[in-house]
Each structure stands twice: as C-alpha cells, then as structure tokens.
Scaffold this motif. Structure first.
Motif, mmCIF file in Angstrom:
data_model
loop_
_atom_site.group_PDB
_atom_site.id
_atom_site.type_symbol
_atom_site.label_atom_id
_atom_site.label_comp_id
_atom_site.label_asym_id
_atom_site.label_seq_id
_atom_site.Cartn_x
_atom_site.Cartn_y
_atom_site.Cartn_z
ATOM 1 N N HIS A 98 41.272 57.203 25.054
ATOM 2 C CA HIS A 98 40.529 57.410 26.248
ATOM 3 C C HIS A 98 38.958 56.779 25.965
ATOM 4 C CE1 HIS A 98 39.473 60.340 30.085
ATOM 5 N NE2 HIS A 98 38.420 59.285 29.933
ATOM 6 N N GLU A 101 39.299 53.362 26.684
ATOM 7 C CA GLU A 101 39.113 52.858 27.969
ATOM 8 C C GLU A 101 37.789 52.832 28.784
ATOM 9 O OE1 GLU A 101 38.524 53.646 32.174
ATOM 10 O OE2 GLU A 101 38.205 55.387 30.666
ATOM 11 N N HIS A 102 36.965 53.800 28.084
ATOM 12 C CA HIS A 102 35.674 53.687 28.398
ATOM 13 C C HIS A 102 34.880 52.490 27.965
ATOM 14 C CE1 HIS A 102 34.063 57.877 29.746
ATOM 15 N NE2 HIS A 102 35.415 57.647 29.919
ATOM 16 N N CYS A 194 32.398 61.955 32.805
ATOM 17 C CA CYS A 194 33.684 62.405 32.399
ATOM 18 C C CYS A 194 33.638 63.580 31.643
ATOM 19 C CB CYS A 194 34.249 61.184 31.626
ATOM 20 S SG CYS A 194 35.719 61.332 30.772
ATOM 21 N N HIS A 198 36.144 63.186 23.577
ATOM 22 C CA HIS A 198 35.957 61.635 23.239
ATOM 23 C C HIS A 198 35.702 61.530 21.691
ATOM 24 C CE1 HIS A 198 35.790 59.385 26.918
ATOM 25 N NE2 HIS A 198 35.527 60.466 27.601
HETATM 26 ZN ZN ZN Z 1 36.629 59.279 31.220
#
Ligand code: ZN
Length: 381
Positions: A98, A101-102, A194, A198
């Motif tokens: 994730h 992805e950011h 979000c 993370h």
């Molecule tokens: Zn996110």
C-alpha cells in the motif's frame, strides 16, 4: 480504531460486544463485534487483516453499517475478554504494497499530473489505476524514482490535521468525507487521504517493481509488487527462464534468438510435411481409374487445404461426387466434398441429418467433420 494509532501493534485485548452466527463462503462462521480492534477491515480496495481471537481464527473482517465485523470460525460469549493477534506477515506485506502504491502514484502525480482513480490490493495482485495514459519511458522513470526514494528511507507519517489546516493544504483524494480526514504523508513526495496502515519509512517497502501496465478506461492500469512479493515474483520468473534455456541448451541471452530459430524451423517443417502429404495424395489420385464417376478417398490426418486441393483435382477428372475424408474411426473424420453435377451443400445437410456431421458449404464444395466410422460414412454416401 487501534490500527489507526499504531500500524506496528500486533496484539490487543478487547471485549466482545456482540456475536451472531453467519455464513461465510457457504461455511458457518460467527460475526463478532469488539469494543475496539487492531484488525484492518476490507476497505478502499484493500483486503482485510487475518489472525486470531484467542485460539479462534479470524478469516475476514468487514465493515457493515458502520460496525467492524470479525468473521470467526467459532463463537464467543458477549462481554467475554479476548486476546487478538493479527497475522503480522500478512499485514506487513499489505503495508509494504500500500505504501508502495502511494509512492508510485505520488511520483506519477508530481511528474505527470496523474490522478489515482482505482486501487486493488489482494493476496495475489496489486493494481493502481491512473487517469492518464503513461508511456513506457514514464513508467520506467516512476519505477526508478520510487526505488531511489525507497533507498533514501524517507519518513512516512499518518495524522489527522485540524479543519483549518485541512482546508489550506493540497493533498490527493481531496473530497468531502464525513468525519475527520486522515492524511498519509511521504515527506516531499506525496500527501494523500487514506485510512490504511502504512510502513513508517520508505526503506521498509524494500523495493517496488512494475510487473505490467496497459491502457485502461482512457488511462493506465499498473500492476506493481513490493518487498518480498517482488522477490518471490523475481524468483518465479528466474525459474521459468532457467528451465527454458536449459531445455533449449543455450545461454539466457541467447533465448530470444533460439526461440525465433525454432519458430522458423517449425514453419519450414510444416511446409515440407505439406509438400509430402500433397505428393502422396496426388500419387493416390493418379491411381484412380478415370472411368469412375464417384470417388471417395479415406486418408489419415491430412491438412484441410491439401484436402481441398485434392478434391479440386478429383472434380476435374470425375463427373460425380468427389470426397476426401481425413481421420480414423475412433476420433472421427474431417471431410471435403466437391462436384460438378451434384449439390454438395445438400449432401452435407444429409450427412448432418443422418450422421450428426457438422459443417456446410456451397453447391460446388462443402466441408466439415463427422463422428462416425468409415463403414457408416460409406453406407450413408
Ligand atoms: Zn492509501
């Protein structure tokens, strides 16, 4: 939610608020609500955490009507205290993907003005959808830049800014959201609303690899893998590659040329087989008495084009029905029929009605296949 405060917490104690029987993938499960939880429920395209409550497995976590339901393999008493443990390997893996992805989207946003319009993170694939078409050069640039930022080990922060600050700053996924907005910031690279856990710095992503990408709904869909998932994928591909060049007895770099050579060899072999089959069929046609009106030839496994050429030759020499059947009694036959005087499409219809044959054609020529024995075909014709 506990996962909100500390993405690295693995265990917690909670109280059971409710527990009801429910079906999960046709198996009996129990939907458990806790007073608080570390389990990240499926949301925003990301699959849920898994783990245990006491010794009971948590197989899925879903938000339904604002409540977090833990799908468990056994039930609990209301008011009971439970010890929750999340599957850390699974969770950390999801955190790596994730944050990756950011990172990718943040660079695509800063460099090319791309907006994220979709995200999917399951146990098998990670995809992100951007609203612009990216070229190969741009994808390569983003991938490289992402790995440079991973190596620089930039801090990743998650926080709830106050309304004043929120209104003043620019961040990705800025839209009207009920309740407080949580921002995830990769310093100097990305700022995005979000709710997911993370990693705390980009170094923990390990690496980011683009697996593939392509046009999608007017933009681009990108498949990425991060951390150990990328390594596992690398190893899987290495195995495929190694088994290929070992089988072909060449070096890795020689593989494309070797495959080109094999494709060409196969093509040449097909030409040679065609020539031989054509020759054999023509020899056979030569032996047939020109006084015969109807001619039917049975052969084994001959290409349809060669059969058509053969039927054309037969039709020039014989006035009645000319037919070639290729195959055997066990697997059935392909056929081509032709005639100057008879209606071939009507004969094909007859074969369909009497023997269940498939296919059809014109008055002059028809072709198809039939699952019948040679004797049955001869009798029917
Ligand atoms: Zn996110």
């Amino acid at each position: 939610m506990l996962y909100d405060r500390d993405a690295y917490a693995k265990e917690f104690i909670a109280k059971v608020i409710s527990c009801e029987e429910a079906k999960k993938d046709d198996v009996t499960a129990y939907k458990v609500v806790l007073n608080h939880t570390l389990f990240f429920p499926e949301q925003g395209g990301q699959s849920s955490d898994i783990g245990t409550l006491d010794k009971t497995k948590v197989i899925d976590v879903q938000i339904e009507n604002g409540l977090v339901y833990h799908y468990c393999t056994a039930g609990f008493l209301i008011g009971e205290e439970v010890h929750g443990i999340i599957d850390w390997e699974h969770r950390f893996n999801n955190m790596q993907q994730h944050t990756g992805e950011h990172l990718f989207t943040g660079i695509a946003h800063n460099s090319y003005g791309a907006e994220n319009v979709g995200f999917h993170l399951s146990d098998n694939t990670v995809t992100l959808d951007l609203d612009i078409e990216l070229s190969e050069e741009q994808v390569d640039f983003i991938e490289r830049k992402a790995n440079e930022i991973i190596a620089s080990d930039v801090e990743v922060k998650a926080y709830y800014p106050n309304q004043e600050l929120l209104g003043a700053i620019n961040y990705r996924s800025k839209k009207e959201i009920d309740g407080p907005v949580r921002l995830v910031e990769i310093e100097g690279v990305d700022l995005c609303a979000c709710c997911a856990p993370h990693v705390k710095s980009t170094g923990q992503i390990g690496m980011l690899k683009v697996i593939s990408y392509g046009k999608y709904k007017g933009g681009t869909r990108v498949y990425i893998l991060c951390g150990l998932r990328a390594l596992e994928d690398y190893n899987r591909r290495m195995k495929i590659l190694a088994s290929s060049y070992q089988k072909l007895n060449c070096k890795e770099d020689e593989l494309p040329d070797k495959i080109d050579g094999l494709i060409e060899d196969t093509k040449q072999l097909k030409y040679r087989i065609n020539d031989i089959e054509t020759g054999l069929l023509n020899d056979r046609i030569e032996t047939i008495s020109p006084n015969l009106t109807d001619v039917t030839i049975f052969v084994e496994d001959v290409d349809t084009k060669i059969m058509r050429d053969g039927v054309n030759t037969l039709v020039e020499r014989h006035d009645g029905l000319c037919a070639i059947f290729s195959g055997n009694d066990d697997d059935g036959y392909n056929f081509v029929i032709g005639s100057k005087s008879r209606d071939c499409s009507a004969i094909a219809t007859g074969l369909r009605e009497l023997l269940g044959a498939k296919g059809g054609g014109s008055k002059q020529m028809a072709q198809g296949s039939v699952n019948a024995t040679r004797t049955q075909i001869e009798n029917t014709l």
